[in-house]
Design a protein around this motif. Structure first.
Motif, mmCIF file in Angstrom:
data_model
loop_
_atom_site.group_PDB
_atom_site.id
_atom_site.type_symbol
_atom_site.label_atom_id
_atom_site.label_comp_id
_atom_site.label_asym_id
_atom_site.label_seq_id
_atom_site.Cartn_x
_atom_site.Cartn_y
_atom_site.Cartn_z
ATOM 1 N N ASP A 196 28.103 61.079 14.488
ATOM 2 C CA ASP A 196 27.081 62.109 14.347
ATOM 3 C C ASP A 196 27.564 63.316 15.137
ATOM 4 O O ASP A 196 27.653 63.270 16.365
ATOM 5 N N TYR A 197 27.872 64.405 14.455
ATOM 6 C CA TYR A 197 28.484 65.545 15.141
ATOM 7 C C TYR A 197 27.567 66.181 16.174
ATOM 8 O O TYR A 197 28.025 66.862 17.091
ATOM 9 N N ALA A 198 26.247 65.941 16.053
ATOM 10 C CA ALA A 198 25.317 66.497 17.032
ATOM 11 C C ALA A 198 25.339 65.717 18.345
ATOM 12 O O ALA A 198 24.916 66.234 19.386
ATOM 13 N N GLN A 199 25.829 64.492 18.298
ATOM 14 C CA GLN A 199 25.846 63.640 19.479
ATOM 15 C C GLN A 199 27.233 63.464 20.078
ATOM 16 O O GLN A 199 27.373 63.136 21.248
ATOM 17 N N GLU A 200 28.257 63.694 19.285
ATOM 18 C CA GLU A 200 29.625 63.427 19.756
ATOM 19 C C GLU A 200 30.606 64.429 19.159
ATOM 20 O O GLU A 200 30.574 64.688 17.950
ATOM 21 N N ASP A 201 31.460 64.987 20.001
ATOM 22 C CA ASP A 201 32.523 65.889 19.557
ATOM 23 C C ASP A 201 33.814 65.086 19.492
ATOM 24 O O ASP A 201 34.371 64.702 20.522
ATOM 25 N N PHE A 202 34.291 64.840 18.279
ATOM 26 C CA PHE A 202 35.456 63.969 18.116
ATOM 27 C C PHE A 202 36.736 64.584 18.667
ATOM 28 O O PHE A 202 37.743 63.895 18.815
ATOM 29 N N THR A 203 36.715 65.873 18.980
ATOM 30 C CA THR A 203 37.917 66.521 19.515
ATOM 31 C C THR A 203 38.034 66.388 21.025
ATOM 32 O O THR A 203 39.050 66.805 21.598
ATOM 33 N N ARG A 204 37.018 65.840 21.678
ATOM 34 C CA ARG A 204 37.024 65.742 23.134
ATOM 35 C C ARG A 204 37.101 64.271 23.543
ATOM 36 O O ARG A 204 36.096 63.566 23.594
ATOM 37 N N GLY A 205 38.289 63.822 23.833
ATOM 38 C CA GLY A 205 38.466 62.417 24.207
ATOM 39 C C GLY A 205 38.288 61.520 22.989
ATOM 40 O O GLY A 205 38.279 61.961 21.848
ATOM 41 N N GLY A 206 38.129 60.239 23.253
ATOM 42 C CA GLY A 206 37.930 59.296 22.166
ATOM 43 C C GLY A 206 39.220 58.961 21.453
ATOM 44 O O GLY A 206 40.314 59.320 21.901
ATOM 45 N N PRO A 207 39.121 58.282 20.318
ATOM 46 C CA PRO A 207 40.321 57.843 19.591
ATOM 47 C C PRO A 207 41.137 59.025 19.076
ATOM 48 O O PRO A 207 40.627 60.130 18.887
ATOM 49 N N ARG A 208 42.404 58.762 18.845
ATOM 50 C CA ARG A 208 43.274 59.729 18.185
ATOM 51 C C ARG A 208 43.642 59.193 16.812
ATOM 52 O O ARG A 208 43.756 57.981 16.615
ATOM 53 N N TYR A 209 43.837 60.096 15.887
ATOM 54 C CA TYR A 209 43.981 59.705 14.488
ATOM 55 C C TYR A 209 45.351 60.107 13.943
ATOM 56 O O TYR A 209 45.961 61.073 14.401
#
Length: 338
Positions: A196-209
């Protein structure tokens, strides 16, 4: 016949329903009675003549071609004398200028193929531009391989809904980014993970693709690279619309200029509609590998309302234009047929 025409650039008031002569097919053409047409962002760009740079090819002061709409599904009404692979009565779908009309002419060698027996006109009309874009983004620009991790930003839109399904069919582990209201839809299409882009920014930490398909353009290119593996690939399908001169093209060009300074591969996708890829998608439809997501249906005289709905940026999958009477727009979020 009745057809939507655009004689000047502008807002939805420039979309006019007119009575015009039915087109006559040349020797290499098909005349198709359109049953359903699909709505695309491409239609919005041609209506507004934005970004302005596109007017160099579409017409500087006004559109050179007043026809509107591209995606269609319908029945062959007549064929030219040189056409061998189609005959009157065949069910076909494809892409051609002037799809927002009761009839459209398309060259037999261009983007038109027979419809699979097990799908209907609505499903077929939702496919061409969006699904071809998704296929080319994953297969050609992204060079996606089985087992790779792919993130699709904008997973609930026209391109995104097809991209999720095609990526799964290619053996990828898929993460789809959408709003919370579309999470279940994206998961139902086969996504292994949703954000959910409102709850999590996938560009800041987290998995890499291994591969990021960006259908939205709401993150800087540098941030998108942060979401990639060191040897990953970024495919830019679109970009911000707030630049009236270059629109998403400006960001895409910047991506190309900076690509040589990054370890990752950065690709700007300019999708090309073609017969071969449409045939591939037809096979996927027939096999049930992909299923179009249909949001709303509008009659031909409500093309302005359909484009206005598209401009809101909240379409789930595709909206359609139906030629079978003046129906009201139906509730959002429906998939396939009812």
């Amino acid at each position: 016949m009745q057809a939507i025409r655009v004689h000047c650039y502008g807002g939805i008031e420039a979309l006019l329903l007119e009575n015009v002569p039915r087109p006559v097919p040349a020797e290499d053409d098909l005349l198709v009675r359109v049953h359903v047409a699909g709505v695309n962002p491409l239609d919005w760009h041609y209506l507004h003549g934005k970004p302005y740079v596109m007017r160099l090819s579409s017409g500087v002061g006004r559109p050179q071609d007043p026809r509107a709409g591209v995606d269609f599904a319908g029945t062959v009404e007549a064929v030219g004398s040189a056409v061998k692979d189609f005959k009157p009565g065949d069910r076909v779908f494809g892409a051609a200028n002037g799809a927002f009309a009761e009839y459209v002419v398309v060259r037999a060698s261009r983007t038109v193929v027979h419809m699979p027996e097990n799908i209907d006109f609505e499903q077929a009309a939702a496919v061409p531009i969006a699904a071809i874009t998704a296929l080319q983004a994953l297969r050609d620009a992204g060079q996606l391989q089985p087992g790779q991790k792919v993130l699709i930003n904008g997973a609930s839109g026209g391109v995104g809904t097809f991209a999720v399904q095609i990526a799964k069919a290619m053996g990828a582990e898929v993460t789809g980014v959408s709003s919370a209201r579309n999470t279940e839809l994206v998961r139902s299409l086969g996504a292994d993970h949703t954000i959910d882009y409102a709850q999590e920014d996938f560009t800041r930490g987290g998995p890499r693709y291994d591969l990021v398909i960006d259908n939205v353009g709401n993150h800087p290119v540098a941030a998108l690279r942060d979401a990639l593996q060191p040897e990953g690939t970024l495919v830019m399908v679109t970009g911000p619309k707030n630049n009236p001169w270059f629109g998403p093209l400006g960001r895409m060009l910047a991506t190309r200029l900076t690509a040589s300074f990054a370890s990752q591969t950065q690709v700007t996708l300019f999708a090309s509609a073609n017969k071969d890829d449409l045939a591939v998608l037809g096979e996927m439809l027939e096999a049930g590998t992909v299923r179009p997501v249909i949001d709303r249906r509008f009659p031909l005289d409500q093309v302005p309302q359909a484009i206005e709905f598209l401009e809101q940026g909240r379409t789930r999958g595709k909206s359609l234009i139906t030629m079978g009477g003046h129906l009201s727009a139906r509730p959002a979020g429906q998939t396939g047929t009812e």
